[in-house]
Write a protein that holds these residues in place. Structure first.
Motif, PDB file in Angstrom:
ATOM      1  N   ASP A 114       0.834  -1.202   0.000  1.00 32.67           N
ATOM      2  CA  ASP A 114       0.000   0.000   0.000  1.00 32.67           C
ATOM      3  C   ASP A 114       0.870   1.255   0.000  1.00 32.67           C
ATOM      4  N   ASN A 115       0.352   2.328  -0.625  1.00 34.46           N
ATOM      5  CA  ASN A 115       0.997   3.641  -0.645  1.00 34.46           C
ATOM      6  C   ASN A 115       2.432   3.579  -1.162  1.00 34.46           C
ATOM      7  N   LEU A 116       2.622   2.893  -2.263  1.00 36.02           N
ATOM      8  CA  LEU A 116       3.957   2.764  -2.847  1.00 36.02           C
ATOM      9  C   LEU A 116       4.213   3.933  -3.796  1.00 36.02           C
TER      10      LEU A 116
ATOM     11  N   SER B 279      11.262  -1.584  -8.707  1.00 30.21           N
ATOM     12  CA  SER B 279      11.956  -2.299  -7.630  1.00 30.21           C
ATOM     13  C   SER B 279      11.072  -3.397  -7.056  1.00 30.21           C
ATOM     14  N   LEU B 280       9.774  -3.103  -6.908  1.00 29.81           N
ATOM     15  CA  LEU B 280       8.839  -4.128  -6.440  1.00 29.81           C
ATOM     16  C   LEU B 280       8.777  -5.284  -7.426  1.00 29.81           C
TER      17      LEU B 280
ATOM     18  N   ARG C  85      -0.506  11.353  -3.387  1.00 27.16           N
ATOM     19  CA  ARG C  85       0.371  12.123  -2.513  1.00 27.16           C
ATOM     20  C   ARG C  85       1.775  12.314  -3.073  1.00 27.16           C
ATOM     21  N   SER C  86       2.104  11.588  -4.148  1.00 26.54           N
ATOM     22  CA  SER C  86       3.336  11.900  -4.871  1.00 26.54           C
ATOM     23  C   SER C  86       3.076  13.165  -5.682  1.00 26.54           C
ATOM     24  N   LEU C  87       3.838  14.226  -5.443  1.00 27.81           N
ATOM     25  CA  LEU C  87       3.541  15.526  -6.050  1.00 27.81           C
ATOM     26  C   LEU C  87       3.596  15.479  -7.569  1.00 27.81           C
ATOM     27  N   ALA C  88       4.512  14.694  -8.130  1.00 31.45           N
ATOM     28  CA  ALA C  88       4.605  14.578  -9.585  1.00 31.45           C
ATOM     29  C   ALA C  88       3.922  13.296 -10.024  1.00 31.45           C
ATOM     30  N   PHE C  89       2.710  13.057  -9.505  1.00 32.33           N
ATOM     31  CA  PHE C  89       2.049  11.750  -9.606  1.00 32.33           C
ATOM     32  C   PHE C  89       1.970  11.232 -11.033  1.00 32.33           C
TER      33      PHE C  89
END
Length: 294
Positions: free
Chosen positions: A40-42, A49-50, A71-75
């Protein structure tokens, strides 16, 4: 993007994303209950990498999922770049996008008394609007869009299980859903079919209390001029569309069938279309969004 492993040894996996409050956590939990390996929330930058780690420890090739949020600013840039990298290295990706109406998202946030992650000092609706703008391109490119506005957590879980819980089957998974135009178009529909050209059983007193699942209504609708010709024609058209979707790597399609109230004509025709597509070997589920709403 495709949705089967290509034999390269790298795992194909699912990215679950979408609007905050639309049910990402519920979808992730449903996948976990099905035996999937879920993170979650990766951050998007860690997706490859996952995939590498999943391949190294030999996790099931089609049972790895990552939940990615805004929540990643450059989503959008990060996510699109990560998907391109995965595709370029032979990892096959499916993107599931969850959304809901603004009114429903507001209600959910107010019920839990939490601010929207992009709200800041502004109103809740401002955060929702900003998030829709950021996610617009992600939604447009998603393999599967699920509108959770009218789904509770159990119904959403059932939908996730229906898409990912069965045996692996090649080809397109088709969701045929009936709806009423007076309640609005299903926002997750890929194709929309209009059955309002048929006479409305609502105006037949003995049929009005029934719905399209009842035999008298079904027989009435299917006996009308143009009903069989419509089914014959659309079955053939959708066969062509489905073949094209499959060639393009699209794993899921939602076909919405509408009438005025979503009670009689659209229900009967949805059931018939679903049965015909199953006879063609397609993986089909049929649901009725607005039955019982009146």
């Amino acid at each position: 993007m495709t949705d089967t492993n290509d034999g390269t040894g790298e795992p194909g996996f699912v990215i679950v994303t979408g609007m905050s409050g639309a049910g990402r956590s519920t979808a992730a939990k449903a996948l976990e209950d099905l035996g999937w390996f879920v993170i979650d929330n990766l951050p998007p930058g860690l997706l490859f990498s996952l995939a590498e780690e999943a391949g190294r420890v030999k996790l099931a090739a089609d049972h790895v999922a990552a939940v990615v949020d805004v929540r990643s600013l450059a989503f959008t840039t990060d996510l699109n770049a990560a998907i391109e990298e995965l595709d370029g290295r032979g990892v096959e990706v499916r993107v599931v996008f969850l959304e809901a109406s603004d009114d429903e998202l507001v209600r959910r946030f107010e019920n839990v008394r939490r601010p929207h992650p992009l709200q800041g000092e502004n109103r809740l609706v401002d955060g929702i609007d900003r998030e829709r703008g950021i996610l617009r391109e992600v939604r447009a490119n998603a393999d599967l869009v699920i509108d959770t506005s009218k789904l509770n957590v159990h119904e959403l879980r059932k939908k996730i299980v229906s898409f990912f819980g069965g045996e692996d089957r090649p080809g397109l998974k088709v969701n045929v859903v009936s709806f009423g135009y007076k309640y609005g178009l299903p926002v997750d529909a890929d194709l929309v079919v209009d059955c309002r050209f048929l006479p409305n059983p609502h105006w037949v007193p003995e049929l009005r209390p029934m719905n399209g699942l009842d035999v008298p209504v079904r027989e009435y609708v299917l006996s009308q001029p143009g009903a069989k010709e419509f089914l014959d024609g659309y079955e053939e058209v959708f066969g062509v569309v489905a073949a094209g979707y499959t060639r393009e790597g699209k794993g899921y399609a939602t076909l919405a069938v509408g009438c005025t109230g979503g009670k009689h004509r659209s229900v009967a025709m949805s059931e018939q279309l679903g049965a015909r597509l199953r006879e063609r070997g397609m993986d089909v589920q049929v649901s009725h969004r607005d039955v019982g709403r009146e």
